[in-house]
Scaffold this motif. Structure first.
Motif, short mmCIF file in Angstrom:
data_model
loop_
_atom_site.label_atom_id
_atom_site.label_comp_id
_atom_site.label_asym_id
_atom_site.label_seq_id
_atom_site.Cartn_x
_atom_site.Cartn_y
_atom_site.Cartn_z
N TRP A 315 0.84 -1.20 0.00
CA TRP A 315 0.00 0.00 0.00
C TRP A 315 0.87 1.25 0.00
O TRP A 315 0.65 2.18 -0.77
CB TRP A 315 -0.91 -0.01 1.22
CG TRP A 315 -2.03 0.99 1.15
CD1 TRP A 315 -3.29 0.78 0.68
CD2 TRP A 315 -1.98 2.37 1.54
NE1 TRP A 315 -4.04 1.94 0.75
CE2 TRP A 315 -3.27 2.94 1.28
CE3 TRP A 315 -0.99 3.18 2.08
CZ2 TRP A 315 -3.56 4.26 1.55
CZ3 TRP A 315 -1.29 4.51 2.34
CH2 TRP A 315 -2.56 5.04 2.09
N HIS A 316 1.90 1.26 0.85
CA HIS A 316 2.75 2.45 0.95
C HIS A 316 3.70 2.58 -0.23
O HIS A 316 4.11 3.70 -0.56
CB HIS A 316 3.50 2.46 2.27
CG HIS A 316 2.63 2.85 3.43
ND1 HIS A 316 2.18 4.13 3.61
CD2 HIS A 316 2.07 2.11 4.43
CE1 HIS A 316 1.40 4.19 4.68
NE2 HIS A 316 1.32 2.98 5.19
N ARG A 317 4.05 1.46 -0.87
CA ARG A 317 4.86 1.56 -2.09
C ARG A 317 4.10 2.37 -3.12
O ARG A 317 4.66 3.26 -3.78
CB ARG A 317 5.19 0.17 -2.63
CG ARG A 317 6.11 0.20 -3.87
CD ARG A 317 6.16 -1.14 -4.56
NE ARG A 317 4.88 -1.53 -5.13
CZ ARG A 317 4.36 -1.01 -6.26
NH1 ARG A 317 5.03 -0.07 -6.93
NH2 ARG A 317 3.21 -1.43 -6.72
N LYS A 318 2.80 2.09 -3.27
CA LYS A 318 1.98 2.81 -4.24
C LYS A 318 1.75 4.25 -3.79
O LYS A 318 1.82 5.18 -4.60
CB LYS A 318 0.65 2.09 -4.42
CG LYS A 318 0.77 0.74 -5.12
CD LYS A 318 -0.59 0.10 -5.36
CE LYS A 318 -0.43 -1.19 -6.16
NZ LYS A 318 -1.75 -1.82 -6.43
N GLU A 319 1.46 4.44 -2.51
CA GLU A 319 1.22 5.80 -2.00
C GLU A 319 2.44 6.68 -2.18
O GLU A 319 2.35 7.83 -2.60
CB GLU A 319 0.82 5.72 -0.52
CG GLU A 319 0.60 7.06 0.15
CD GLU A 319 1.88 7.64 0.75
OE1 GLU A 319 2.09 8.86 0.64
OE2 GLU A 319 2.69 6.87 1.31
N ILE A 325 -4.26 3.72 -5.92
CA ILE A 325 -4.45 2.54 -5.07
C ILE A 325 -5.79 1.93 -5.41
O ILE A 325 -6.85 2.54 -5.20
CB ILE A 325 -4.37 2.93 -3.58
CG1 ILE A 325 -2.96 3.43 -3.25
CG2 ILE A 325 -4.74 1.75 -2.68
CD1 ILE A 325 -2.81 4.01 -1.87
N GLY A 326 -5.74 0.72 -5.94
CA GLY A 326 -6.96 0.05 -6.39
C GLY A 326 -7.82 -0.45 -5.25
O GLY A 326 -7.41 -0.46 -4.08
N ALA A 332 -7.75 -4.72 1.29
CA ALA A 332 -6.76 -5.51 2.04
C ALA A 332 -6.14 -4.67 3.15
O ALA A 332 -5.93 -5.15 4.27
CB ALA A 332 -5.69 -6.03 1.09
N MET A 333 -5.87 -3.39 2.85
CA MET A 333 -5.28 -2.50 3.84
C MET A 333 -6.24 -2.26 5.00
O MET A 333 -5.84 -2.21 6.17
CB MET A 333 -4.89 -1.17 3.19
CG MET A 333 -4.08 -0.25 4.10
SD MET A 333 -2.50 -0.98 4.55
CE MET A 333 -1.79 0.37 5.51
N ALA A 334 -7.52 -2.13 4.70
CA ALA A 334 -8.52 -1.92 5.75
C ALA A 334 -8.59 -3.11 6.69
O ALA A 334 -8.68 -2.96 7.92
CB ALA A 334 -9.89 -1.65 5.11
N VAL A 335 -8.54 -4.31 6.12
CA VAL A 335 -8.58 -5.52 6.94
C VAL A 335 -7.29 -5.64 7.75
O VAL A 335 -7.31 -5.96 8.96
CB VAL A 335 -8.79 -6.77 6.05
CG1 VAL A 335 -8.68 -8.05 6.89
CG2 VAL A 335 -10.13 -6.71 5.35
#
Length: 605
Positions: A315-319, A325-326, A332-335
């Motif tokens: 997630w942070h690689r994309k951010e 962020i799809g 997945a990040m929320a879970v």
């Protein structure tokens, strides 16, 4: 190749830091300004009381004869009195020369004498004793004011209460007159460089540079008056001076004063700061402590932890790259956040943190990536005392791990022919006090020579490759920058500090200290007791890591031999600066026999 940050903030009229302080105090009123850790918990002092303390201290300085342009010395750990004295000194046209609380008697005396301090604020008796032992050399010194709780038994000493009692109302008009007279280019503070070599130089920073730096950084990082910060790095250093004093002056946030550096781990879950800056060693220790706890997880729990770490990193690689962020990654990040991240961050005490910064020395990329797995993106930045701490920074949506980010708004940056980074802009210092020759050497056609080597990549991110003065020239005439090699060594799980050597030698060697907690964990996992077998196993593990490092570098950059030092590096031994940077030359000089042993045939090290 040159790079320029976005345009600086324009149109803002000059407001001196002490005037801004009074405006902020009036706006914040009874809101908490600072907290001190007492036995029963954190005790708050409101802004209106803080304001009155500063004004009384300013009147006391006038009463004791401090004049515009004078320096007031401060030696001690981070305390409200430190900050009160700093703002009060600025308010009367003077400035504070900060002295590291670890400074020797000789180093403290050098700063007091060089800055011609008539008044010095000291935290406790041991600091006073260092000063008193050198009093024959300090002809300008008239008073040593002690912080709260310290006695005054020597004629040179004055208790905090006795000092504040000097500040009666009849000096108020003179304080206001001096406050009104402050000009943008007046010196607002003196930063004595801790210096890994030679005596410290006095960096003169103007009121204008301090004000612009604080306003700029606050805008970039969105700090608000409701935020909390924790003051724990030395206030004699530019980074903590800006964070603790000038951030707060500008925005009105609450500052929590750590009891000491060693209490940081205890304080963080209590304070839960919104904005946190650390040197690499702080994050390395945090990461190591979390890794030790995670290693104990078994079965399904261990699988959840590893999955959540991977999700956080992706997630942070994309951010950080500014990528979209799809939905799948977001879900997945929320879970992962619900199952793991929230608990882990709350345990550390960084669950409220909006911005985590790191600087002052290189940090291994592995540490930064691990922290993103915890949903704690630590953004590397770079700056100097001579630029009021301003240089480059990574930001949300514009971060590249391994870089120190892009130039701040209004700062020009270019790379000289020899790879040295040069900068210019509105944040530059006013020169070294009493040292015009050193000041002249620092500037070339208006560009500040930083002493750091680096390059700018195609995306505009700046990468630091080392210090110009640290370049190793081998006996074969090859130039090697040791900083990146040392960073890779420190990234090895068992290593705490590493110093690469090889000046005028046929090959590179390394001095290594062990991470005590990691070494104990290594022994426990293998069921090994302390002794020759464990020592050899640790050595083999480090050698395995060095082989992997060597495979990534040219032959001249290969580390052929290393020595594991029996004791850790320390500030007390003169190995580390107060901000935990390794003093390479001091260590190698102190350990010359060990360095020599790396270059003797058939000698076991």
């Amino acid at each position: 190749m040159g790079r320029q940050g976005p345009a600086p903030l324009e149109g803002e009229p000059f407001v001196s830091p002490p005037r801004r302080f009074l405006e902020t105090a009036a706006r914040r009123g009874i809101a908490p300004a600072y907290y001190v850790r007492e036995a029963e918990g954190w005790t708050a002092t409101p802004w209106n009381v803080f304001r009155d303390e500063v004004r009384r201290a300013a009147r006391a300085l006038v009463a004791l004869g401090v004049k515009p342009g004078d320096a007031v010395g401060v030696i001690g750990y981070n305390r409200p009195e430190w900050v009160i004295m700093d703002i009060a000194a600025m308010m009367v046209g003077a400035n504070v020369a900060g002295i590291y609380f670890t400074a020797s008697a000789q180093d403290a005396a050098y700063i007091i004498a060089h800055s011609e301090c008539a008044i010095v604020l000291a935290e406790k008796e041991e600091h006073f004793r260092r000063i008193a032992s050198q009093r024959e050399e300090l002809s300008h010194l008239r008073h040593v004011v002690m912080m709260r709780g310290a006695d005054a038994t020597d004629p040179l000493q004055m208790t905090w209460d006795a000092f504040m009692a000097q500040g009666d109302d009849r000096f108020d008009a003179e304080v206001e007159r001096r406050l009104q007279a402050i000009q943008p280019k007046d010196v607002g503070c003196l930063i004595y460089t801790s210096g890994t070599t030679g005596p410290p130089k006095a960096v003169q920073i103007s009121h204008d540079a301090l004000a612009k730096t604080a306003a700029l950084v606050l805008k970039l990082f969105e700090v608000t008056g409701n935020d909390r910060t924790i003051s724990y790095l030395p206030l004699a250093h530019i980074a903590e001076r800006i964070l603790t004093i000038h951030f707060q002056i500008t925005v009105g946030n609450a500052v929590y004063f750590a009891r000491d550096v060693l209490s940081l781990g205890e304080h963080l879950p209590e304070v839960r700061p919104d904005f946190f800056f650390g040197v690499p060693r702080v994050y390395e220790k945090l990461a190591s402590a979390v890794q030790a706890k995670l290693a104990a997880a078994k079965g399904p729990k261990a699988k959840i932890v590893q999955w959540a770490l991977g999700v956080g990193q992706e997630w942070h690689r994309k951010e950080q790259a500014g990528e979209r962020i799809g939905l799948k990654t977001a879900l997945a990040m929320a879970v992962a956040s619900r199952l793991f991240h929230r608990k882990a961050k709350r345990l550390i005490g960084l669950d409220r943190a909006k911005h985590l910064g790191v600087g002052a020395a290189p940090i291994p990329e592995e540490t930064l990536r691990f922290m993103t797995g915890l949903d704690l993106p630590v953004r590397e930045l770079w700056g100097l005392s001579e630029s009021a701490g301003v240089g480059t920074t990574n930001l949300r949506g514009a971060t590249k791990i391994g870089s120190v980010g892009k130039p701040y708004p209004g700062l020009d940056l270019k790379i000289d022919r020899d790879g040295e980074i040069l900068i210019r802009g509105p944040y530059m210092f006013m020169g070294y006090a009493k040292d015009p020759e050193a000041t002249a050497r620092t500037f070339t056609d208006g560009w500040l020579r930083t002493g750091d080597l680096g390059h700018v990549d195609l995306d505009g991110y700046v990468h630091i490759t080392g210090r110009k003065k640290d370049i190793i020239i081998t006996s074969g005439g090859k130039n090697v920058a040791p900083a990146n090699l040392e960073m890779e060594l420190v990234a090895l799980p068992l290593v705490e500090h590493a110093i690469v050597c090889g000046e005028r030698r046929p090959y590179l060697g390394a001095l290594i200290t062990l991470d005590k907690a990691a070494a104990e964990r290594f022994a426990s996992e293998r069921g090994m007791a302390d002794g020759p077998a464990l020592t050899e196993a640790i050595r083999e593990k480090i050698q395995e890591g060095i082989h992997a490092i060597n495979a990534r570098h040219s032959r001249v950059e290969n580390i052929r031999r290393f020595a594991i030092l029996p004791e850790p590096l320390s500030i007390e031994n003169g190995d580390l600066t107060p901000t935990l940077k390794v003093k390479r030359q001091a260590v190698m000089t102190r350990l010359t026999p060990v360095v020599d042993s790396l270059y003797r045939e058939n000698e076991k090290v």
